[in-house]
Design a protein around this motif. Structure first.
Motif, mmCIF file in Angstrom:
data_model
loop_
_atom_site.group_PDB
_atom_site.id
_atom_site.type_symbol
_atom_site.label_atom_id
_atom_site.label_comp_id
_atom_site.label_asym_id
_atom_site.label_seq_id
_atom_site.Cartn_x
_atom_site.Cartn_y
_atom_site.Cartn_z
ATOM 1 N N GLN A 108 0.828 -1.201 0.000
ATOM 2 C CA GLN A 108 0.000 0.000 0.000
ATOM 3 C C GLN A 108 0.866 1.257 0.000
ATOM 4 N N ALA A 109 2.062 1.151 0.573
ATOM 5 C CA ALA A 109 3.000 2.279 0.611
ATOM 6 C C ALA A 109 3.798 2.406 -0.683
ATOM 7 N N GLY A 110 3.490 1.583 -1.681
ATOM 8 C CA GLY A 110 4.125 1.712 -2.986
ATOM 9 C C GLY A 110 5.228 0.733 -3.279
ATOM 10 N N TYR A 111 5.386 -0.286 -2.446
ATOM 11 C CA TYR A 111 6.446 -1.268 -2.634
ATOM 12 C C TYR A 111 5.987 -2.419 -3.522
ATOM 13 N N PHE A 112 6.912 -2.906 -4.347
ATOM 14 C CA PHE A 112 6.751 -4.189 -5.013
ATOM 15 C C PHE A 112 7.175 -5.257 -4.021
ATOM 16 N N THR A 113 6.273 -6.176 -3.692
ATOM 17 C CA THR A 113 6.560 -7.181 -2.672
ATOM 18 C C THR A 113 6.835 -8.530 -3.338
ATOM 19 N N LEU A 114 7.973 -9.120 -3.002
ATOM 20 C CA LEU A 114 8.455 -10.332 -3.667
ATOM 21 C C LEU A 114 8.910 -11.345 -2.637
ATOM 22 N N CYS A 115 8.414 -12.563 -2.760
ATOM 23 C CA CYS A 115 8.792 -13.686 -1.893
ATOM 24 C C CYS A 115 9.545 -14.722 -2.722
ATOM 25 N N ILE A 116 10.732 -15.085 -2.269
ATOM 26 C CA ILE A 116 11.475 -16.209 -2.839
ATOM 27 C C ILE A 116 11.477 -17.303 -1.781
ATOM 28 N N GLY A 117 10.709 -18.344 -2.025
ATOM 29 C CA GLY A 117 10.499 -19.375 -1.023
ATOM 30 C C GLY A 117 11.657 -20.347 -0.903
ATOM 31 N N GLY A 118 11.653 -21.047 0.227
ATOM 32 C CA GLY A 118 12.686 -22.030 0.493
ATOM 33 C C GLY A 118 12.117 -23.342 0.999
ATOM 34 N N VAL A 119 11.759 -23.389 2.275
ATOM 35 C CA VAL A 119 11.271 -24.640 2.856
ATOM 36 C C VAL A 119 9.842 -24.913 2.391
ATOM 37 N N GLY A 120 9.306 -26.060 2.795
ATOM 38 C CA GLY A 120 8.057 -26.544 2.244
ATOM 39 C C GLY A 120 6.850 -25.651 2.460
ATOM 40 N N PHE A 121 6.857 -24.833 3.512
ATOM 41 C CA PHE A 121 5.722 -23.946 3.744
ATOM 42 C C PHE A 121 5.610 -22.846 2.696
ATOM 43 N N PHE A 122 6.574 -22.773 1.790
ATOM 44 C CA PHE A 122 6.542 -21.786 0.708
ATOM 45 C C PHE A 122 6.492 -22.433 -0.669
ATOM 46 N N ASN A 123 6.211 -23.754 -0.734
ATOM 47 C CA ASN A 123 6.375 -24.446 -2.014
ATOM 48 C C ASN A 123 5.201 -24.290 -2.974
ATOM 49 N N LYS A 124 4.092 -23.689 -2.542
ATOM 50 C CA LYS A 124 2.968 -23.368 -3.427
ATOM 51 C C LYS A 124 2.322 -24.604 -4.057
ATOM 52 N N LYS A 125 2.574 -25.781 -3.484
ATOM 53 C CA LYS A 125 2.015 -27.011 -4.039
ATOM 54 C C LYS A 125 0.642 -27.344 -3.470
ATOM 55 N N THR A 126 0.308 -26.761 -2.342
ATOM 56 C CA THR A 126 -0.957 -27.040 -1.665
ATOM 57 C C THR A 126 -1.521 -25.717 -1.146
ATOM 58 N N THR A 153 20.834 -21.241 -2.096
ATOM 59 C CA THR A 153 20.955 -19.802 -1.840
ATOM 60 C C THR A 153 21.373 -19.062 -3.099
ATOM 61 N N PHE A 154 22.311 -19.618 -3.837
ATOM 62 C CA PHE A 154 22.686 -19.026 -5.120
ATOM 63 C C PHE A 154 21.454 -18.909 -6.015
ATOM 64 N N ASN A 155 20.676 -19.978 -6.105
ATOM 65 C CA ASN A 155 19.498 -19.971 -6.975
ATOM 66 C C ASN A 155 18.452 -18.967 -6.502
ATOM 67 N N GLN A 156 18.256 -18.845 -5.204
ATOM 68 C CA GLN A 156 17.288 -17.889 -4.679
ATOM 69 C C GLN A 156 17.684 -16.455 -5.012
ATOM 70 N N ILE A 157 18.965 -16.145 -4.834
ATOM 71 C CA ILE A 157 19.424 -14.777 -5.100
ATOM 72 C C ILE A 157 19.343 -14.460 -6.584
ATOM 73 N N GLU A 158 19.713 -15.399 -7.425
ATOM 74 C CA GLU A 158 19.635 -15.156 -8.867
ATOM 75 C C GLU A 158 18.186 -14.915 -9.306
ATOM 76 N N MET A 159 17.252 -15.702 -8.769
ATOM 77 C CA MET A 159 15.856 -15.491 -9.113
ATOM 78 C C MET A 159 15.372 -14.141 -8.629
ATOM 79 N N ALA A 160 15.742 -13.759 -7.414
ATOM 80 C CA ALA A 160 15.345 -12.448 -6.901
ATOM 81 C C ALA A 160 15.854 -11.332 -7.800
ATOM 82 N N LYS A 161 17.093 -11.414 -8.224
ATOM 83 C CA LYS A 161 17.672 -10.376 -9.082
ATOM 84 C C LYS A 161 16.940 -10.292 -10.417
#
Length: 267
Positions: A108-126, A153-161
């Motif tokens: 709401q304050a104007g930010y683009f919000t981005l999540c790069i998941g890791g463990v299973g609670f972020f896997n978007k499968k369920t 970690t390398f893969n997460q950072i590359e995706m974020a970039k």
């Protein structure tokens, strides 16, 4: 305490949860000079108490503004908060949002919000795996950002970039659930599969440190950035007979915390 009413709207904000990282191991590795990247920014980790004993519970609290609390002062002012009656941890420097969580508040304050998941609670499968990522405008998870990939970690950072490159003109709130320290982590210490232990836990943190310069340098080219680094909970490796987390043990509740401002180098 930082004045978040000055930071929100002027700085990028990066939240890294170093999933499952214990305070004692984090402090040992820093004190022994094994974290050369992080040591450029922090001289010691703050010991804090997690708001939850496992990932799902702790992140729900964090996204409501309840970051790990100061052990000697659990009512210390918070950086960000969601408005509700009765809070004793709101200060004039706290950024208070009217939305249901700080992610929505930053959007709401104007930010683009981005999540790069890791463990299973972020896997978007369920539906459960969608709950936390669903707070963000964009979210991403793949096998190579999860706990079984030694290069996570390398893969997460590359995706974020890559995703942030598409939002160059917009302030960003980047959240990465760093999965490398969560079990399994034996492969950072041992050549053959065996039970994770305190040494592989430390080796996983050293791997994460080796990747962070790539992230920090990237944000130097964007704008001034607030970095918040913390664990969501720790874990046990047999202490007093306890193994894992989701249990009440000091090695689970006591987590490392750090925050710092990185100044941009762009003109």
């Amino acid at each position: 305490m930082l004045d978040m009413n000055q930071i929100v709207g002027s700085h990028d904000i990066v939240l890294l949860t170093l999933d499952t990282l214990r305070f004692d191991v984090a402090q040992r590795e820093l004190a022994q000079g094994n974290l050369p990247v992080l040591s450029r920014y922090i001289s010691a980790w703050q010991p804090r108490h997690s708001p939850g004993s496992f990932t799902y519970a702790a992140h729900h609290a964090i996204f409501a503004g309840f970051f790990p609390t100061e052990i000697d002062n659990p009512a210390a002012p918070r950086l960000m908060a969601v408005d509700f009656n009765g809070s004793r941890t709101i200060d004039p420097r706290t950024r208070v949002f009217n939305e249901a969580n700080i992610v929505a508040g930053l959007a709401q304050a104007g930010y683009f919000t981005l999540c790069i998941g890791g463990v299973g609670f972020f896997n978007k499968k369920t539906p459960l795996g969608m709950t936390l990522p669903g707070l963000f405008q964009q979210s991403y998870w793949a096998e190579n950002t999860g706990v079984t990939d030694p290069a996570s970690t390398f893969n997460q950072i590359e995706m974020a970039k890559q995703l942030l490159d598409q939002q160059q003109g917009q302030k960003a709130f980047l959240f990465i659930n760093v999965s490398a320290i969560h079990q399994p982590n034996y492969f950072y210490q041992y050549s053959n599969k065996q039970p994770d232990d305190i040494e592989s836990h430390g080796a996983a943190l050293r791997y994460v440190d080796s990747q962070l310069a790539n992230l920090f340098d990237y944000f130097k080219q964007r704008r001034n950035t607030l970095f918040i680094l913390c664990s969501d909970h720790g874990t046990c490796y047999g202490e007093q007979g306890y193994v894992g987390h989701r249990l009440a043990h000091n090695n689970v509740w006591t987590v490392p915390y750090a925050e710092f401002i990185q100044r941009a180098v762009v003109e």
